[in-house]
Design an enzyme around this catalytic site. Sequence first.
Site, PDB file in Angstrom:
ATOM      1  N   GLU A 190      -5.809   0.608  17.392  1.00 29.16           N
ATOM      2  CA  GLU A 190      -4.743   1.389  16.764  1.00 29.16           C
ATOM      3  C   GLU A 190      -3.737   1.947  17.764  1.00 29.16           C
ATOM      4  O   GLU A 190      -2.620   2.273  17.399  1.00 29.16           O
ATOM      5  CB  GLU A 190      -5.355   2.520  15.926  1.00 29.16           C
ATOM      6  CG  GLU A 190      -6.086   1.963  14.709  1.00 29.16           C
ATOM      7  CD  GLU A 190      -6.500   3.017  13.717  1.00 29.16           C
ATOM      8  OE1 GLU A 190      -5.968   4.145  13.764  1.00 29.16           O
ATOM      9  OE2 GLU A 190      -7.372   2.723  12.871  1.00 29.16           O
ATOM     10  N   SER A 241      -7.158  -5.011  10.856  1.00 33.26           N
ATOM     11  CA  SER A 241      -7.265  -4.200  12.066  1.00 33.26           C
ATOM     12  C   SER A 241      -8.512  -4.519  12.865  1.00 33.26           C
ATOM     13  O   SER A 241      -8.457  -4.574  14.092  1.00 33.26           O
ATOM     14  CB  SER A 241      -7.213  -2.720  11.721  1.00 33.26           C
ATOM     15  OG  SER A 241      -8.058  -2.463  10.647  1.00 33.26           O
ATOM     16  N   LEU A 242      -9.620  -4.743  12.189  1.00 34.78           N
ATOM     17  CA  LEU A 242     -10.828  -5.054  12.944  1.00 34.78           C
ATOM     18  C   LEU A 242     -10.705  -6.432  13.590  1.00 34.78           C
ATOM     19  O   LEU A 242     -11.087  -6.621  14.737  1.00 34.78           O
ATOM     20  CB  LEU A 242     -12.061  -4.962  12.038  1.00 34.78           C
ATOM     21  CG  LEU A 242     -12.356  -3.529  11.557  1.00 34.78           C
ATOM     22  CD1 LEU A 242     -13.522  -3.506  10.584  1.00 34.78           C
ATOM     23  CD2 LEU A 242     -12.642  -2.611  12.736  1.00 34.78           C
ATOM     24  N   ARG A 286       0.809  -1.223   0.000  1.00 37.25           N
ATOM     25  CA  ARG A 286       0.000   0.000   0.000  1.00 37.25           C
ATOM     26  C   ARG A 286       0.842   1.273   0.000  1.00 37.25           C
ATOM     27  O   ARG A 286       0.412   2.282  -0.572  1.00 37.25           O
ATOM     28  CB  ARG A 286      -0.988   0.017   1.156  1.00 37.25           C
ATOM     29  CG  ARG A 286      -0.349  -0.162   2.500  1.00 37.25           C
ATOM     30  CD  ARG A 286      -1.319   0.004   3.617  1.00 37.25           C
ATOM     31  NE  ARG A 286      -2.516  -0.816   3.461  1.00 37.25           N
ATOM     32  CZ  ARG A 286      -3.534  -0.805   4.306  1.00 37.25           C
ATOM     33  NH1 ARG A 286      -3.501  -0.024   5.343  1.00 37.25           N
ATOM     34  NH2 ARG A 286      -4.571  -1.569   4.121  1.00 37.25           N
TER      35      ARG A 286
HETATM   36  C1  LIG Z   1     -11.818   4.671   5.767  1.00 38.66           C
HETATM   37  C2  LIG Z   1     -11.371   3.487   6.612  1.00 38.66           C
HETATM   38  C3  LIG Z   1     -11.608   2.204   6.153  1.00 38.66           C
HETATM   39  C4  LIG Z   1     -11.210   1.124   6.911  1.00 38.66           C
HETATM   40  N1  LIG Z   1     -11.458  -0.136   6.439  1.00 38.66           N
HETATM   41  C5  LIG Z   1     -11.116  -1.195   7.183  1.00 38.66           C
HETATM   42  C6  LIG Z   1     -11.396  -2.513   6.728  1.00 38.66           C
HETATM   43  O1  LIG Z   1     -11.975  -2.721   5.654  1.00 38.66           O
HETATM   44  N2  LIG Z   1     -11.021  -3.554   7.505  1.00 38.66           N
HETATM   45  C7  LIG Z   1     -10.378  -3.374   8.699  1.00 38.66           C
HETATM   46  O2  LIG Z   1     -10.052  -4.346   9.374  1.00 38.66           O
HETATM   47  N3  LIG Z   1     -10.092  -2.138   9.154  1.00 38.66           N
HETATM   48  C8  LIG Z   1     -10.442  -1.047   8.428  1.00 38.66           C
HETATM   49  N4  LIG Z   1     -10.150   0.219   8.883  1.00 38.66           N
HETATM   50  C9  LIG Z   1      -9.426   0.383  10.131  1.00 38.66           C
HETATM   51  C10 LIG Z   1     -10.311   0.142  11.335  1.00 38.66           C
HETATM   52  O3  LIG Z   1     -11.562   0.741  11.130  1.00 38.66           O
HETATM   53  C11 LIG Z   1      -9.636   0.770  12.557  1.00 38.66           C
HETATM   54  O4  LIG Z   1      -8.312   0.321  12.655  1.00 38.66           O
HETATM   55  C12 LIG Z   1     -10.337   0.420  13.853  1.00 38.66           C
HETATM   56  O5  LIG Z   1     -11.681   0.847  13.804  1.00 38.66           O
HETATM   57  C13 LIG Z   1      -9.626   1.097  15.013  1.00 38.66           C
HETATM   58  O6  LIG Z   1     -10.333   0.876  16.201  1.00 38.66           O
HETATM   59  P1  LIG Z   1      -9.871   1.584  17.523  1.00 38.66           P
HETATM   60  O7  LIG Z   1     -10.853   1.153  18.570  1.00 38.66           O
HETATM   61  O8  LIG Z   1      -8.428   1.386  17.762  1.00 38.66           O
HETATM   62  O9  LIG Z   1     -10.002   3.155  17.221  1.00 38.66           O
HETATM   63  P2  LIG Z   1     -11.303   3.997  16.900  1.00 38.66           P
HETATM   64  O10 LIG Z   1     -12.329   3.164  16.195  1.00 38.66           O
HETATM   65  O11 LIG Z   1     -10.819   5.246  16.251  1.00 38.66           O
HETATM   66  O12 LIG Z   1     -11.889   4.311  18.356  1.00 38.66           O
HETATM   67  C14 LIG Z   1     -11.296   5.266  19.193  1.00 38.66           C
HETATM   68  C15 LIG Z   1     -12.430   5.882  20.009  1.00 38.66           C
HETATM   69  O13 LIG Z   1     -11.860   6.736  21.000  1.00 38.66           O
HETATM   70  C16 LIG Z   1     -12.631   7.933  21.045  1.00 38.66           C
HETATM   71  N5  LIG Z   1     -11.772   8.980  21.576  1.00 38.66           N
HETATM   72  C17 LIG Z   1     -10.777   9.644  20.958  1.00 38.66           C
HETATM   73  N6  LIG Z   1     -10.209  10.530  21.788  1.00 38.66           N
HETATM   74  C18 LIG Z   1     -10.857  10.415  22.972  1.00 38.66           C
HETATM   75  C19 LIG Z   1     -10.719  11.064  24.234  1.00 38.66           C
HETATM   76  N7  LIG Z   1      -9.786  11.980  24.456  1.00 38.66           N
HETATM   77  N8  LIG Z   1     -11.557  10.691  25.210  1.00 38.66           N
HETATM   78  C20 LIG Z   1     -12.498   9.727  25.008  1.00 38.66           C
HETATM   79  N9  LIG Z   1     -12.656   9.078  23.832  1.00 38.66           N
HETATM   80  C21 LIG Z   1     -11.844   9.423  22.844  1.00 38.66           C
HETATM   81  C22 LIG Z   1     -13.054   8.182  19.613  1.00 38.66           C
HETATM   82  O14 LIG Z   1     -14.188   9.009  19.556  1.00 38.66           O
HETATM   83  C23 LIG Z   1     -13.352   6.756  19.141  1.00 38.66           C
HETATM   84  O15 LIG Z   1     -14.685   6.374  19.412  1.00 38.66           O
HETATM   85  C24 LIG Z   1     -10.552   1.336   8.157  1.00 38.66           C
HETATM   86  C25 LIG Z   1     -10.330   2.620   8.612  1.00 38.66           C
HETATM   87  C26 LIG Z   1     -10.725   3.694   7.850  1.00 38.66           C
HETATM   88  C27 LIG Z   1     -10.460   5.091   8.355  1.00 38.66           C
END
Ligand SMILES: Cc1cc2nc3c(=O)[nH]c(=O)nc-3n(C[C@H](O)[C@H](O)[C@H](O)COP(=O)(O)OP(=O)(O)OC[C@H]3O[C@@H](n4cnc5c(N)ncnc54)[C@H](O)[C@@H]3O)c2cc1C
Length: 285
Positions: free
Chosen positions: A108, A124-125, A27
């Site tokens: 992440e 990632s999911l 990528r």
């Molecule tokens: C366009 C796009 C397409 C994608 N497609 C895929 C795919 O097809 N397959 C796949 O596996 N992955 C995909 N991903 C990646 C995947 O969606 C993410 O890696 C995953 O959702 C990350 O989850 P997370 O819980 O680490 O972070 P997030 O889902 O970002 O959750 C973090 C949470 O913390 C909250 N937060 C932030 N700061 C604070 C704070 N200070 N206090 C309280 N809460 C806070 C945010 O509001 C959010 O709800 C994609 C991502 C994007 C952007």
Amino acid sequence: MTEAIRGEGATLHNAAGERFVEELAPRDEVSRAIQDLLSETGERSVGLDMRSIDPAHFPNVVAALRAAGLDPTRELIPVAPAAHYMMGGIVTDLDARSSVPGLYAVGESSCTGLHGANRLASNSLSECFVFARRAVAHALAHPPAPQAPATAAELAALAELPAPATTDRATREELWRDGGILRTPEGLNRLLDSSHPLTRLIARCALLRTESRGAHLRADFPSATPLSTTTTRCSAARTRLPGKPGAEDPLHSRARTARRAKCSHAAREQTPIGVPIIKKSRACL
Ligand SMILES: Cc1cc2nc3c(=O)[nH]c(=O)nc-3n(C[C@H](O)[C@H](O)[C@H](O)COP(=O)(O)OP(=O)(O)OC[C@H]3O[C@@H](n4cnc5c(N)ncnc54)[C@H](O)[C@@H]3O)c2cc1C
């Protein structure tokens, strides 16, 4: 747009309708090829031809495109690279435990060693599901020892802490421009003056990482250094940086915690679960 569509056979085209990159290359290579073309031509997007793809395989994407007035069965879709995934810096073990007792990191923010230098599509999911489950199982099996409730003084001290910095459009733009696909020493040094502490920290760590291994390219260090001979730790983030004599950052204490996090960037391949994650280490935040 998900890259899974390229995996299904969609192709990328320049304004003349010609293909210009191997769509299934890693990528970072695909992003760079698009970005180079856009810089060269001044265009804002290239065309993704997904007319041969069965819309039923990507109902959400197709619905979103139609809502935006685009018909993927008849026309090329304008696409450009975008920040999409953060390979985080809190090192964890295979139960999502960080080095801070009782603190688990999933998603992440974590550095599990599961991903290579370029996260592969759709990992990632799955990582979130797998590691969240493991974290919960571990936490339930190892409840923390009962602690005395926080004192009034401790609560007051907490209330005094500044609110987390918020990002604005300018921060996002500067990080994309100088800490994005192509990184130069000038750009990274510019980021050291960012108003956002995390942007400054990313720049500090990026300046220490004098190689390119995936995700983004250091223009001045385009090759990867052999993993067996390189170990960089975030502690070096406390060293003085060129152009910033003596510059100190409020995030240093957090960087000190983070420096204990050794991050496995195990080349392009995925690291299979079960491989010790702190085997070949390299700083990352
Ligand atoms: C366009 C796009 C397409 C994608 N497609 C895929 C795919 O097809 N397959 C796949 O596996 N992955 C995909 N991903 C990646 C995947 O969606 C993410 O890696 C995953 O959702 C990350 O989850 P997370 O819980 O680490 O972070 P997030 O889902 O970002 O959750 C973090 C949470 O913390 C909250 N937060 C932030 N700061 C604070 C704070 N200070 N206090 C309280 N809460 C806070 C945010 O509001 C959010 O709800 C994609 C991502 C994007 C952007």
